[in-house]
Design a protein around this motif. Sequence first.
Motif, PDB file in Angstrom:
ATOM      1  N   MET A 284     -70.619  19.919  98.954  1.00  0.00           N
ATOM      2  CA  MET A 284     -71.714  20.792  99.356  1.00  0.00           C
ATOM      3  C   MET A 284     -71.254  21.846 100.358  1.00  0.00           C
ATOM      4  O   MET A 284     -71.751  22.984 100.359  1.00  0.00           O
ATOM      5  CB  MET A 284     -72.825  19.939  99.998  1.00  0.00           C
ATOM      6  N   ALA A 285     -70.286  21.498 101.217  1.00  0.00           N
ATOM      7  CA  ALA A 285     -69.947  22.342 102.361  1.00  0.00           C
ATOM      8  C   ALA A 285     -69.150  23.576 101.993  1.00  0.00           C
ATOM      9  O   ALA A 285     -69.157  24.561 102.734  1.00  0.00           O
ATOM     10  CB  ALA A 285     -69.179  21.526 103.394  1.00  0.00           C
ATOM     11  N   GLY A 286     -68.438  23.557 100.867  1.00  0.00           N
ATOM     12  CA  GLY A 286     -67.633  24.714 100.493  1.00  0.00           C
ATOM     13  C   GLY A 286     -66.551  24.998 101.521  1.00  0.00           C
ATOM     14  O   GLY A 286     -65.784  24.111 101.891  1.00  0.00           O
ATOM     15  N   PRO A 287     -66.463  26.219 102.035  1.00  0.00           N
ATOM     16  CA  PRO A 287     -65.398  26.556 102.992  1.00  0.00           C
ATOM     17  C   PRO A 287     -65.643  26.023 104.403  1.00  0.00           C
ATOM     18  O   PRO A 287     -64.760  26.111 105.256  1.00  0.00           O
ATOM     19  CB  PRO A 287     -65.408  28.084 102.992  1.00  0.00           C
ATOM     20  N   ALA A 288     -66.816  25.487 104.674  1.00  0.00           N
ATOM     21  CA  ALA A 288     -67.090  24.949 106.011  1.00  0.00           C
ATOM     22  C   ALA A 288     -66.271  23.683 106.250  1.00  0.00           C
ATOM     23  O   ALA A 288     -65.888  22.983 105.315  1.00  0.00           O
ATOM     24  CB  ALA A 288     -68.578  24.648 106.160  1.00  0.00           C
ATOM     25  N   GLU A 289     -65.979  23.400 107.528  1.00  0.00           N
ATOM     26  CA  GLU A 289     -65.299  22.166 107.910  1.00  0.00           C
ATOM     27  C   GLU A 289     -66.324  21.108 108.287  1.00  0.00           C
ATOM     28  O   GLU A 289     -67.321  21.406 108.956  1.00  0.00           O
ATOM     29  CB  GLU A 289     -64.388  22.393 109.119  1.00  0.00           C
ATOM     30  N   LEU A 290     -66.061  19.851 107.899  1.00  0.00           N
ATOM     31  CA  LEU A 290     -66.918  18.733 108.282  1.00  0.00           C
ATOM     32  C   LEU A 290     -66.099  17.734 109.095  1.00  0.00           C
ATOM     33  O   LEU A 290     -65.029  17.296 108.667  1.00  0.00           O
ATOM     34  CB  LEU A 290     -67.506  18.037 107.060  1.00  0.00           C
ATOM     35  N   TRP A 291     -66.619  17.369 110.266  1.00  0.00           N
ATOM     36  CA  TRP A 291     -65.982  16.406 111.145  1.00  0.00           C
ATOM     37  C   TRP A 291     -66.976  15.306 111.495  1.00  0.00           C
ATOM     38  O   TRP A 291     -68.194  15.507 111.434  1.00  0.00           O
ATOM     39  CB  TRP A 291     -65.490  17.081 112.425  1.00  0.00           C
ATOM     40  N   LEU A 311     -59.372  22.533 118.723  1.00  0.00           N
ATOM     41  CA  LEU A 311     -59.301  22.892 117.312  1.00  0.00           C
ATOM     42  C   LEU A 311     -59.260  24.413 117.174  1.00  0.00           C
ATOM     43  O   LEU A 311     -59.593  25.152 118.105  1.00  0.00           O
ATOM     44  CB  LEU A 311     -60.504  22.319 116.567  1.00  0.00           C
ATOM     45  N   SER A 312     -58.877  24.872 116.014  1.00  0.00           N
ATOM     46  CA  SER A 312     -58.857  26.312 115.768  1.00  0.00           C
ATOM     47  C   SER A 312     -60.270  26.882 115.916  1.00  0.00           C
ATOM     48  O   SER A 312     -61.258  26.193 115.665  1.00  0.00           O
ATOM     49  CB  SER A 312     -58.327  26.585 114.358  1.00  0.00           C
ATOM     50  N   PRO A 313     -60.393  28.154 116.328  1.00  0.00           N
ATOM     51  CA  PRO A 313     -61.720  28.720 116.609  1.00  0.00           C
ATOM     52  C   PRO A 313     -62.603  28.783 115.356  1.00  0.00           C
ATOM     53  O   PRO A 313     -62.206  29.318 114.332  1.00  0.00           O
ATOM     54  CB  PRO A 313     -61.398  30.133 117.120  1.00  0.00           C
ATOM     55  N   ARG A 314     -63.765  28.203 115.456  1.00  0.00           N
ATOM     56  CA  ARG A 314     -64.825  28.305 114.447  1.00  0.00           C
ATOM     57  C   ARG A 314     -66.142  28.039 115.159  1.00  0.00           C
ATOM     58  O   ARG A 314     -66.180  27.272 116.117  1.00  0.00           O
ATOM     59  CB  ARG A 314     -64.663  27.252 113.333  1.00  0.00           C
ATOM     60  N   PRO A 315     -67.242  28.603 114.677  1.00  0.00           N
ATOM     61  CA  PRO A 315     -68.540  28.273 115.272  1.00  0.00           C
ATOM     62  C   PRO A 315     -68.882  26.800 115.020  1.00  0.00           C
ATOM     63  O   PRO A 315     -68.792  26.322 113.893  1.00  0.00           O
ATOM     64  CB  PRO A 315     -69.518  29.210 114.548  1.00  0.00           C
ATOM     65  N   LEU A 316     -69.255  26.099 116.094  1.00  0.00           N
ATOM     66  CA  LEU A 316     -69.511  24.660 116.022  1.00  0.00           C
ATOM     67  C   LEU A 316     -71.008  24.395 115.962  1.00  0.00           C
ATOM     68  O   LEU A 316     -71.778  24.890 116.788  1.00  0.00           O
ATOM     69  CB  LEU A 316     -68.907  23.963 117.248  1.00  0.00           C
ATOM     70  N   VAL A 338     -70.423  23.858 124.190  1.00  0.00           N
ATOM     71  CA  VAL A 338     -69.426  24.263 123.193  1.00  0.00           C
ATOM     72  C   VAL A 338     -70.011  24.446 121.794  1.00  0.00           C
ATOM     73  O   VAL A 338     -69.322  24.949 120.898  1.00  0.00           O
ATOM     74  CB  VAL A 338     -68.264  23.241 123.132  1.00  0.00           C
ATOM     75  N   ALA A 339     -71.261  24.042 121.574  1.00  0.00           N
ATOM     76  CA  ALA A 339     -71.865  24.126 120.239  1.00  0.00           C
ATOM     77  C   ALA A 339     -72.940  25.197 120.195  1.00  0.00           C
ATOM     78  O   ALA A 339     -73.622  25.459 121.193  1.00  0.00           O
ATOM     79  CB  ALA A 339     -72.460  22.780 119.843  1.00  0.00           C
ATOM     80  N   GLU A 340     -73.108  25.802 119.028  1.00  0.00           N
ATOM     81  CA  GLU A 340     -74.091  26.869 118.873  1.00  0.00           C
ATOM     82  C   GLU A 340     -75.466  26.347 118.476  1.00  0.00           C
ATOM     83  O   GLU A 340     -76.474  27.007 118.719  1.00  0.00           O
ATOM     84  CB  GLU A 340     -73.591  27.869 117.825  1.00  0.00           C
ATOM     85  N   SER A 341     -75.498  25.171 117.834  1.00  0.00           N
ATOM     86  CA  SER A 341     -76.793  24.634 117.417  1.00  0.00           C
ATOM     87  C   SER A 341     -76.697  23.130 117.258  1.00  0.00           C
ATOM     88  O   SER A 341     -75.599  22.559 117.215  1.00  0.00           O
ATOM     89  CB  SER A 341     -77.236  25.258 116.091  1.00  0.00           C
ATOM     90  N   VAL A 381     -76.635  19.544 106.853  1.00  0.00           N
ATOM     91  CA  VAL A 381     -75.399  20.233 106.491  1.00  0.00           C
ATOM     92  C   VAL A 381     -75.703  21.419 105.582  1.00  0.00           C
ATOM     93  O   VAL A 381     -75.158  22.513 105.751  1.00  0.00           O
ATOM     94  CB  VAL A 381     -74.400  19.267 105.829  1.00  0.00           C
ATOM     95  N   ALA A 382     -76.581  21.214 104.621  1.00  0.00           N
ATOM     96  CA  ALA A 382     -76.936  22.290 103.699  1.00  0.00           C
ATOM     97  C   ALA A 382     -77.535  23.473 104.453  1.00  0.00           C
ATOM     98  O   ALA A 382     -77.206  24.638 104.181  1.00  0.00           O
ATOM     99  CB  ALA A 382     -77.909  21.782 102.644  1.00  0.00           C
ATOM    100  N   ASP A 383     -78.417  23.204 105.424  1.00  0.00           N
ATOM    101  CA  ASP A 383     -79.047  24.281 106.191  1.00  0.00           C
ATOM    102  C   ASP A 383     -78.013  25.041 107.021  1.00  0.00           C
ATOM    103  O   ASP A 383     -78.035  26.281 107.097  1.00  0.00           O
ATOM    104  CB  ASP A 383     -80.126  23.711 107.107  1.00  0.00           C
ATOM    105  N   ILE A 384     -77.078  24.309 107.647  1.00  0.00           N
ATOM    106  CA  ILE A 384     -76.065  24.952 108.489  1.00  0.00           C
ATOM    107  C   ILE A 384     -75.150  25.830 107.646  1.00  0.00           C
ATOM    108  O   ILE A 384     -74.872  26.990 107.988  1.00  0.00           O
ATOM    109  CB  ILE A 384     -75.246  23.886 109.251  1.00  0.00           C
ATOM    110  N   VAL A 385     -74.684  25.283 106.527  1.00  0.00           N
ATOM    111  CA  VAL A 385     -73.728  26.008 105.680  1.00  0.00           C
ATOM    112  C   VAL A 385     -74.385  27.227 105.036  1.00  0.00           C
ATOM    113  O   VAL A 385     -73.759  28.273 104.867  1.00  0.00           O
ATOM    114  CB  VAL A 385     -73.131  25.060 104.627  1.00  0.00           C
ATOM    115  N   ALA A 386     -75.678  27.107 104.692  1.00  0.00           N
ATOM    116  CA  ALA A 386     -76.377  28.252 104.106  1.00  0.00           C
ATOM    117  C   ALA A 386     -76.453  29.412 105.098  1.00  0.00           C
ATOM    118  O   ALA A 386     -76.345  30.586 104.713  1.00  0.00           O
ATOM    119  CB  ALA A 386     -77.784  27.824 103.677  1.00  0.00           C
ATOM    120  N   ALA A 387     -76.614  29.075 106.384  1.00  0.00           N
ATOM    121  CA  ALA A 387     -76.708  30.124 107.403  1.00  0.00           C
ATOM    122  C   ALA A 387     -75.344  30.626 107.853  1.00  0.00           C
ATOM    123  O   ALA A 387     -75.208  31.783 108.268  1.00  0.00           O
ATOM    124  CB  ALA A 387     -77.485  29.593 108.614  1.00  0.00           C
ATOM    125  N   ASP A 388     -74.321  29.749 107.790  1.00  0.00           N
ATOM    126  CA  ASP A 388     -72.999  30.124 108.283  1.00  0.00           C
ATOM    127  C   ASP A 388     -71.931  29.406 107.456  1.00  0.00           C
ATOM    128  O   ASP A 388     -71.514  28.298 107.788  1.00  0.00           O
ATOM    129  CB  ASP A 388     -72.863  29.744 109.766  1.00  0.00           C
TER     130      ASP A 388
END
Length: 410
Positions: A284-291, A311-316, A338-341, A381-388
Motif C-alpha cells: 500500500m505504501a509505495g515509495p513511502a518508508e514504513l518503520w 535516519l536520512s531526511p524524510r517527513p516523519l 521531530v514528527a509532522e503529524s 497509513v493510506a491517509d498519510i501516503v495519499a497526502a505525502d
Amino acid sequence: MMQLHPKVIDLSLGRMSRILRALGNPEQRIPPSVLIAGTNGKGSTLAMIRAGLEGAGKTVHTYTSPHLARFHERITVSGQIIGEQELTEILAECEVANEGRPITYFEITTAAAFLAFSRAEADYTLLEVGLGGRLDATNMVVPRVSVITPVSADHQAFLGDTVAQIAGEKAGILKSGVPAVIAPQVPEAEGVILAAAERRGAPLSLAGRDWQIWEEHGRVAFQDERGLLDLPLPRLIGAHQVTNAGTALATLRLLDEGDPERALTEAVWPARLQRLKRGPLIDMAGPAELWLDGGHNPAAGHALAEAVTRLSPRPLHLVCGMLKTKDVRGYLTPLARVAESLHAVTIPGETATLQAEQTAAFAREAGFTEVRTALGVERAVADIVAADPSARVLICGSLYLAGTVLRQNG
C-alpha cells in the motif's frame, strides 16, 4: 492458557516455588544463565549477548516477553523457537503439576520455559525479567551473571512511584557472590543499585567506572580493564543501542565468552525501530518508508526521537496506539519535536487499549499540532501516503500494536 489463568500482574514468588517443586525444580538444572532486568533495553541487550555467544559457536536458550506475533517466540530452545508439539506437551505437564491451584499466565508459562530448558543441551540460558525483578517469576534462578539495563519510570502501579523505588525492585535480582553488569543509570537509580549490591555481596561491573562505550568516527569503542575494543556500530539503530551494546559486551567479558563484533552486527530484535519490508502495508505504501517500534514509556520516547534523527531526511508521520497504563504524554512529548503529524488508533483485541480519541487528546497536549484518528493502522497509513507519498511512517506506542502489525507484515 489465557482461558485457564488470569493475564494479570500479581507479583509473588510463592506460586512459582510451589509449581517448580512439583516439577522437580527444573530451574536448578538449566544451563548457566544470564538474568536481565531493567526498564528499557532488556530485549536488545539480550539479543546482542545471544548474537555474541552464537557467533562464537555457543548454543543458547532464551526466554523473553511479551511475544509479538505468536507465543512460541518467548521460548527458544538450543537456538530454535520451541515447536508446537513440545510446547503443548510441556504446558500440559505444568497444568498437571499445578493441580488446578491459583497461578498467573506468566508464572505457569515461565515454569514451562524452565522445564523445556532443563531437558535440552545448551551452553547458556538468557532470561529476560518480565516485570520488576525482586518478585518476578524469572527470579527463581541463581544466574552466572545478573544484568540491569537503564532504569526509568514505568509500571509505577506495581513497582513504586519513584525511580529509586523502581530501581530497588530491579536490584532484587542481585545475589550474593553473583557478578552483575550495571548499565548507565540516573543518579537516584544508581545509588539504590550500588547499596543493594553492597548489602548482598554482589560484585559489580559498573558503567562509567569499570567499563565505558562511546561512538567515534562511525564506529564504537569499548574500554574496560582488559583493554580497548574497536567495533562497528550496532546493527540496531540509535544512540541507546550503543549503550545496550556496552552492557552486552561487559556481560560477555564477565562470561569470558563470545564474539564482540558479531554481538553488535548480527543482533536482531523485532519492533525496535524496525524497517518493514514486506506485507500488505508495504504494498500500500509505495515509495513511502514504513518503520515499527514498540517502545512505550518516556525514556523510550526520547530514545526513539533521537534515533529517527539519524535516519536520512524524510517527513516523519506517526501512527500511534497505546495502553491506558502508560504515560502517554511523557512518551509523545519528545516525538512531537521531530514528527509532522500523528494518526491515533485503537489497538485491536486489547482490553487495556486507549481509544484513538484519547490518544489523540494526549498527543495534542504533548505538542502535536496535526492530529487525527483512524479506524486502524491500514487506514492511517493510506491517509498519510495519499497526502505525502514520500513520507516516513512510524507505527509506534505499544508492543501489542507492533505484534498486530507484524502478524501480517513481516
